[in-house]
Design a protein around this motif. Structure first.
Motif, mmCIF file in Angstrom:
data_model
loop_
_atom_site.group_PDB
_atom_site.id
_atom_site.type_symbol
_atom_site.label_atom_id
_atom_site.label_comp_id
_atom_site.label_asym_id
_atom_site.label_seq_id
_atom_site.Cartn_x
_atom_site.Cartn_y
_atom_site.Cartn_z
ATOM 1 N N PRO A 38 22.557 45.275 24.771
ATOM 2 C CA PRO A 38 21.124 45.551 24.634
ATOM 3 C C PRO A 38 20.790 46.743 23.738
ATOM 4 N N GLU A 39 21.743 47.622 23.515
ATOM 5 C CA GLU A 39 21.527 48.756 22.621
ATOM 6 C C GLU A 39 21.445 48.326 21.160
ATOM 7 N N ARG A 40 21.815 47.085 20.879
ATOM 8 C CA ARG A 40 21.832 46.581 19.501
ATOM 9 C C ARG A 40 20.453 46.174 19.005
ATOM 10 N N GLY A 41 19.466 46.120 19.906
ATOM 11 C CA GLY A 41 18.116 45.789 19.467
ATOM 12 C C GLY A 41 17.290 45.152 20.562
ATOM 13 N N ASN A 42 15.991 45.092 20.320
ATOM 14 C CA ASN A 42 15.062 44.535 21.314
ATOM 15 C C ASN A 42 15.353 43.083 21.630
ATOM 16 N N ASN A 43 15.789 42.313 20.636
ATOM 17 C CA ASN A 43 16.090 40.906 20.895
ATOM 18 C C ASN A 43 17.247 40.765 21.883
ATOM 19 N N TYR A 44 18.254 41.618 21.773
ATOM 20 C CA TYR A 44 19.369 41.602 22.729
ATOM 21 C C TYR A 44 18.899 42.055 24.106
ATOM 22 N N ALA A 45 18.131 43.136 24.130
ATOM 23 C CA ALA A 45 17.645 43.667 25.407
ATOM 24 C C ALA A 45 16.810 42.625 26.141
ATOM 25 N N GLN A 46 15.945 41.936 25.412
ATOM 26 C CA GLN A 46 15.100 40.905 26.011
ATOM 27 C C GLN A 46 15.951 39.743 26.538
ATOM 28 N N ALA A 47 16.879 39.282 25.740
ATOM 29 C CA ALA A 47 17.687 38.121 26.113
ATOM 30 C C ALA A 47 18.606 38.410 27.297
ATOM 31 N N LEU A 48 19.109 39.628 27.391
ATOM 32 C CA LEU A 48 20.115 39.956 28.398
ATOM 33 C C LEU A 48 19.555 40.670 29.624
ATOM 34 N N GLN A 49 18.240 40.758 29.742
ATOM 35 C CA GLN A 49 17.652 41.497 30.859
ATOM 36 C C GLN A 49 17.835 40.809 32.208
ATOM 37 N N LYS A 50 17.970 39.513 32.243
ATOM 38 C CA LYS A 50 18.151 38.782 33.507
ATOM 39 C C LYS A 50 19.626 38.462 33.700
ATOM 40 N N ARG A 51 20.403 39.495 33.918
ATOM 41 C CA ARG A 51 21.857 39.341 33.987
ATOM 42 C C ARG A 51 22.309 38.464 35.143
ATOM 43 N N ASP A 52 21.506 38.391 36.194
ATOM 44 C CA ASP A 52 21.890 37.542 37.323
ATOM 45 C C ASP A 52 21.864 36.064 36.949
ATOM 46 N N LEU A 53 21.236 35.720 35.829
ATOM 47 C CA LEU A 53 21.190 34.333 35.368
ATOM 48 C C LEU A 53 22.300 33.999 34.383
ATOM 49 N N LEU A 54 23.064 34.991 33.968
ATOM 50 C CA LEU A 54 24.067 34.781 32.925
ATOM 51 C C LEU A 54 25.412 34.378 33.490
ATOM 52 N N ARG A 55 26.107 33.564 32.739
ATOM 53 C CA ARG A 55 27.486 33.210 33.022
ATOM 54 C C ARG A 55 28.295 33.638 31.808
ATOM 55 N N ILE A 56 29.532 34.045 32.064
ATOM 56 C CA ILE A 56 30.397 34.526 30.996
ATOM 57 C C ILE A 56 31.709 33.748 31.027
ATOM 58 N N ALA A 57 32.203 33.414 29.858
ATOM 59 C CA ALA A 57 33.538 32.831 29.735
ATOM 60 C C ALA A 57 34.302 33.638 28.690
ATOM 61 N N ILE A 58 35.553 33.922 28.996
ATOM 62 C CA ILE A 58 36.441 34.578 28.043
ATOM 63 C C ILE A 58 37.527 33.581 27.701
ATOM 64 N N ASN A 59 37.617 33.286 26.422
ATOM 65 C CA ASN A 59 38.594 32.304 25.940
ATOM 66 C C ASN A 59 38.502 30.995 26.730
ATOM 67 N N GLN A 60 37.266 30.586 26.988
ATOM 68 C CA GLN A 60 36.905 29.323 27.629
ATOM 69 C C GLN A 60 37.228 29.259 29.121
ATOM 70 N N ASP A 61 37.451 30.397 29.755
ATOM 71 C CA ASP A 61 37.626 30.469 31.207
ATOM 72 C C ASP A 61 36.533 31.371 31.779
ATOM 73 N N TYR A 62 35.888 30.914 32.855
ATOM 74 C CA TYR A 62 34.864 31.739 33.494
ATOM 75 C C TYR A 62 35.422 33.106 33.831
ATOM 76 N N ALA A 63 34.580 34.133 33.683
ATOM 77 C CA ALA A 63 35.023 35.508 33.899
ATOM 78 C C ALA A 63 34.054 36.257 34.803
ATOM 79 N N ASP A 64 34.594 37.203 35.550
ATOM 80 C CA ASP A 64 33.795 38.114 36.365
ATOM 81 C C ASP A 64 33.424 39.332 35.526
ATOM 82 N N LEU A 65 32.456 40.104 36.032
ATOM 83 C CA LEU A 65 31.993 41.272 35.302
ATOM 84 C C LEU A 65 33.065 42.331 35.117
ATOM 85 N N ASP A 66 34.026 42.393 36.018
ATOM 86 C CA ASP A 66 35.055 43.427 35.911
ATOM 87 C C ASP A 66 36.281 42.983 35.106
#
Length: 83
Positions: free
Chosen positions: A37-65
């Motif tokens: 989000p520090e990269r700009g308002n568009n990032y901050a706006q898009a990433l503000q609802k983090r509870d709705l986001l899912r992350i995958a690292i190298n095509q495997d679901y990942a936890d925040l830690d």
């Protein structure tokens, strides 16, 4: 690191992917989500609802830690539903 954005994240951020070099101190998925989000308002706006986001690292679901590296592909997307 390659970051992929899907669905409304792609629309809000204005790109489907980007290649970045991880800044010093960014070691986990959570660190990345705090930094983007520090990269700009568009990032901050898009990433503000983090509870709705899912992350995958190298095509495997990942936890925040989960650790990340410059060679990883990180996908950020909303929950997927099907029917």
């Amino acid at each position: 690191m390659k970051i992929l954005y899907f669905a409304w994240l792609r629309t809000e951020i204005g790109k489907s992917s980007e290649d970045i070099s991880l800044p010093a101190g960014i070691q986990t998925v959570n660190d990345l989500l705090n930094w983007l989000p520090e990269r700009g308002n568009n990032y901050a706006q898009a990433l503000q609802k983090r509870d709705l986001l899912r992350i995958a690292i190298n095509q495997d679901y990942a936890d925040l830690d989960q650790k990340i590296h410059d060679s990883d592909e990180v996908a950020i997307f909303p929950p997927v539903t099907g029917g």
